[in-house]
Design a protein around this motif. Structure first.
Motif, PDB file in Angstrom:
ATOM      1  N   SER A   1      -2.556   1.334  -4.198  1.00 39.33           N
ATOM      2  CA  SER A   1      -2.194   2.237  -3.110  1.00 39.33           C
ATOM      3  C   SER A   1      -3.272   2.207  -2.028  1.00 39.33           C
ATOM      4  O   SER A   1      -4.305   1.537  -2.154  1.00 39.33           O
ATOM      5  CB  SER A   1      -2.022   3.655  -3.641  1.00 39.33           C
ATOM      6  OG  SER A   1      -3.279   4.177  -4.045  1.00 39.33           O
ATOM      7  N   ASP A   2      -3.040   2.983  -0.977  1.00 38.92           N
ATOM      8  CA  ASP A   2      -4.008   3.032   0.116  1.00 38.92           C
ATOM      9  C   ASP A   2      -5.366   3.558  -0.326  1.00 38.92           C
ATOM     10  O   ASP A   2      -6.402   3.122   0.186  1.00 38.92           O
ATOM     11  CB  ASP A   2      -3.478   3.928   1.245  1.00 38.92           C
ATOM     12  CG  ASP A   2      -2.286   3.324   1.967  1.00 38.92           C
ATOM     13  OD1 ASP A   2      -1.993   2.135   1.731  1.00 38.92           O
ATOM     14  OD2 ASP A   2      -1.633   4.040   2.744  1.00 38.92           O
TER      15      ASP A   2
ATOM     16  N   GLY B   1       0.819  -1.202   0.000  1.00 42.28           N
ATOM     17  CA  GLY B   1       0.000   0.000   0.000  1.00 42.28           C
ATOM     18  C   GLY B   1       0.852   1.251   0.000  1.00 42.28           C
ATOM     19  O   GLY B   1       1.884   1.329  -0.664  1.00 42.28           O
ATOM     20  N   GLY B   2       0.450   2.239   0.793  1.00 44.07           N
ATOM     21  CA  GLY B   2       1.156   3.512   0.796  1.00 44.07           C
ATOM     22  C   GLY B   2       0.747   4.382  -0.374  1.00 44.07           C
ATOM     23  O   GLY B   2      -0.144   4.034  -1.159  1.00 44.07           O
TER      24      GLY B   2
ATOM     25  N   ARG C   1      -8.681  -4.377   5.038  1.00 39.68           N
ATOM     26  CA  ARG C   1      -8.891  -3.628   3.804  1.00 39.68           C
ATOM     27  C   ARG C   1      -8.656  -4.574   2.632  1.00 39.68           C
ATOM     28  O   ARG C   1      -7.950  -5.579   2.758  1.00 39.68           O
ATOM     29  CB  ARG C   1      -7.969  -2.415   3.716  1.00 39.68           C
ATOM     30  CG  ARG C   1      -6.483  -2.748   3.701  1.00 39.68           C
ATOM     31  CD  ARG C   1      -5.657  -1.483   3.584  1.00 39.68           C
ATOM     32  NE  ARG C   1      -4.221  -1.762   3.507  1.00 39.68           N
ATOM     33  CZ  ARG C   1      -3.298  -0.842   3.257  1.00 39.68           C
ATOM     34  NH1 ARG C   1      -3.658   0.416   3.062  1.00 39.68           N
ATOM     35  NH2 ARG C   1      -2.021  -1.164   3.219  1.00 39.68           N
TER      36      ARG C   1
ATOM     37  N   GLU D   1      -5.922  -7.586   3.124  1.00 36.62           N
ATOM     38  CA  GLU D   1      -4.940  -7.406   4.188  1.00 36.62           C
ATOM     39  C   GLU D   1      -5.692  -7.289   5.505  1.00 36.62           C
ATOM     40  O   GLU D   1      -6.548  -6.417   5.672  1.00 36.62           O
ATOM     41  CB  GLU D   1      -4.108  -6.150   3.939  1.00 36.62           C
ATOM     42  CG  GLU D   1      -3.076  -5.879   5.022  1.00 36.62           C
ATOM     43  CD  GLU D   1      -2.370  -4.545   4.801  1.00 36.62           C
ATOM     44  OE1 GLU D   1      -1.366  -4.533   4.080  1.00 36.62           O
ATOM     45  OE2 GLU D   1      -2.863  -3.528   5.347  1.00 36.62           O
TER      46      GLU D   1
ATOM     47  N   THR E   1      -8.287   1.086  -1.792  1.00 34.11           N
ATOM     48  CA  THR E   1      -8.773  -0.076  -1.051  1.00 34.11           C
ATOM     49  C   THR E   1     -10.255   0.077  -0.726  1.00 34.11           C
ATOM     50  O   THR E   1     -10.810   1.177  -0.733  1.00 34.11           O
ATOM     51  CB  THR E   1      -7.990  -0.284   0.254  1.00 34.11           C
ATOM     52  OG1 THR E   1      -8.097   0.903   1.052  1.00 34.11           O
ATOM     53  CG2 THR E   1      -6.525  -0.579  -0.029  1.00 34.11           C
TER      54      THR E   1
ATOM     55  N   TRP F   1      -8.045  -4.808  -1.777  1.00 35.38           N
ATOM     56  CA  TRP F   1      -7.937  -4.319  -3.148  1.00 35.38           C
ATOM     57  C   TRP F   1      -8.833  -5.195  -4.012  1.00 35.38           C
ATOM     58  O   TRP F   1      -8.628  -6.417  -4.090  1.00 35.38           O
ATOM     59  CB  TRP F   1      -6.496  -4.400  -3.641  1.00 35.38           C
ATOM     60  CG  TRP F   1      -5.579  -3.382  -3.050  1.00 35.38           C
ATOM     61  CD1 TRP F   1      -5.350  -2.106  -3.501  1.00 35.38           C
ATOM     62  CD2 TRP F   1      -4.742  -3.536  -1.884  1.00 35.38           C
ATOM     63  NE1 TRP F   1      -4.439  -1.474  -2.700  1.00 35.38           N
ATOM     64  CE2 TRP F   1      -4.036  -2.311  -1.701  1.00 35.38           C
ATOM     65  CE3 TRP F   1      -4.516  -4.582  -0.983  1.00 35.38           C
ATOM     66  CZ2 TRP F   1      -3.141  -2.128  -0.653  1.00 35.38           C
ATOM     67  CZ3 TRP F   1      -3.627  -4.392   0.057  1.00 35.38           C
ATOM     68  CH2 TRP F   1      -2.950  -3.177   0.215  1.00 35.38           C
TER      69      TRP F   1
ATOM     70  N   SER G   1      -5.160  -6.735   9.512  1.00 40.91           N
ATOM     71  CA  SER G   1      -4.224  -6.323  10.547  1.00 40.91           C
ATOM     72  C   SER G   1      -4.333  -7.241  11.757  1.00 40.91           C
ATOM     73  O   SER G   1      -5.290  -8.024  11.891  1.00 40.91           O
ATOM     74  CB  SER G   1      -4.496  -4.875  10.962  1.00 40.91           C
ATOM     75  OG  SER G   1      -4.277  -4.000   9.870  1.00 40.91           O
TER      76      SER G   1
END
Length: 272
Positions: free
Chosen positions: A39-40, A11-12, A53, A74, A43, A55, A76
């Motif tokens: 990227s973030d 991400g990012g 999150r 993803e 999502t 994609w 967490s």
């Protein structure tokens, strides 16, 4: 079989100084989503999933894909879901690429780490949680199951990439092989999610042109891929989405193996 490494998205966002031009393209026959566009800000959140999150790489769209959706998820630490699938007609495949998840299918508990694979039949109760202290990433491919009278529905199963030897394609000297998690002759299944491996220099030596839709996520390496009439350079983390009958071929041009996770619809009559 040699140990595999699987691309895990981070991400990012790119810096403001980065140029906008990429390999991303959406055509009438195919799409390419390079890893850099994941990227973030693209999502999605999913109902009843916590600290998660996704994609969305593919979804049914009129005139393009008709059969499947593909998420790269993803979760967490401490996240997951007790109610992950809301559609009772949807079957699913989970393929873990990073971290570890606790997957419960019809009351049976399983721990899946990178390379872990699970098939979940339609209408089956399941849960997924990340009980570790690190993020976990997995592919989740969904398809509405097409039941056929006289053919039983498939059973759930859990396995791994490492538990299956790739099967070499004929006359390729092992340069092109497929890891199959379901017997192609098993008519209970109406989709296959396999892993295709090319050794350096391996090729698909003709433009495959067939009725199957494809979603291809590059797990490892790089190659030149023919999509319709265009040769496209792809690498680990890229996604390709092919409409039915889109010509395709491949030349594994990188220094190492080229591997991708492949979805295709199989074993059913065409709807009329």
């Amino acid at each position: 079989m040699r140990k595999s490494s699987y691309h895990v998205p981070t991400g990012g966002l790119p810096p403001q100084t980065q140029i906008t031009t990429t390999r991303a393209v959406f055509t009438e026959a195919y799409a390419v989503m390079p890893k850099g566009v994941m990227s973030d800000i693209v999502t999605s959140n999913l109902p009843f999933w916590e600290r998660t999150r996704a994609w969305v790489l593919a979804r049914p769209m009129s005139g393009f894909s008709e059969t499947f959706s593909h998420y790269l998820v993803e979760v967490s630490a401490g996240g997951g879901s007790n109610k992950p699938e809301l559609n009772p007609k949807a079957q699913g495949v989970i393929f873990v690429v990073g971290g570890e998840v606790a997957l419960t299918i019809a009351g049976a508990e399983h721990s899946l780490s990178a390379g872990g694979y699970a098939y979940i039949p339609a209408g089956t109760a399941w849960t997924l949680h990340n009980q570790s202290g690190e993020p976990a990433s997995f592919h989740w491919i969904r398809k509405a199951y097409e039941a056929v009278e006289g053919i039983d529905a498939p059973d759930a199963f859990v396995t791994s990439d490492a538990a299956h030897d790739p099967i070499a394609m004929p006359d390729t000297e092992g340069r092109w092989a497929t890891t199959r998690f379901v017997d192609p002759a098993d008519m209970r299944h109406d989709m296959h999610v396999n892993i295709v491996t090319f050794e350096p220099g391996g090729v698909i030596p003709f433009p495959e042109t067939h009725v199957m839709e494809h979603g291809l996520y590059v797990l490892e390496g790089k190659a030149i891929y023919l999509l319709n009439k265009d040769w496209v350079e792809v690498e680990a983390g890229d996604y390709m989405w092919l409409r039915a009958f889109c010509p395709q071929a491949c030349y594994a041009a990188g220094p190492g193996r080229f591997r991708y996770l492949l979805y295709k619809d199989v074993n059913r009559h065409m709807p009329l």
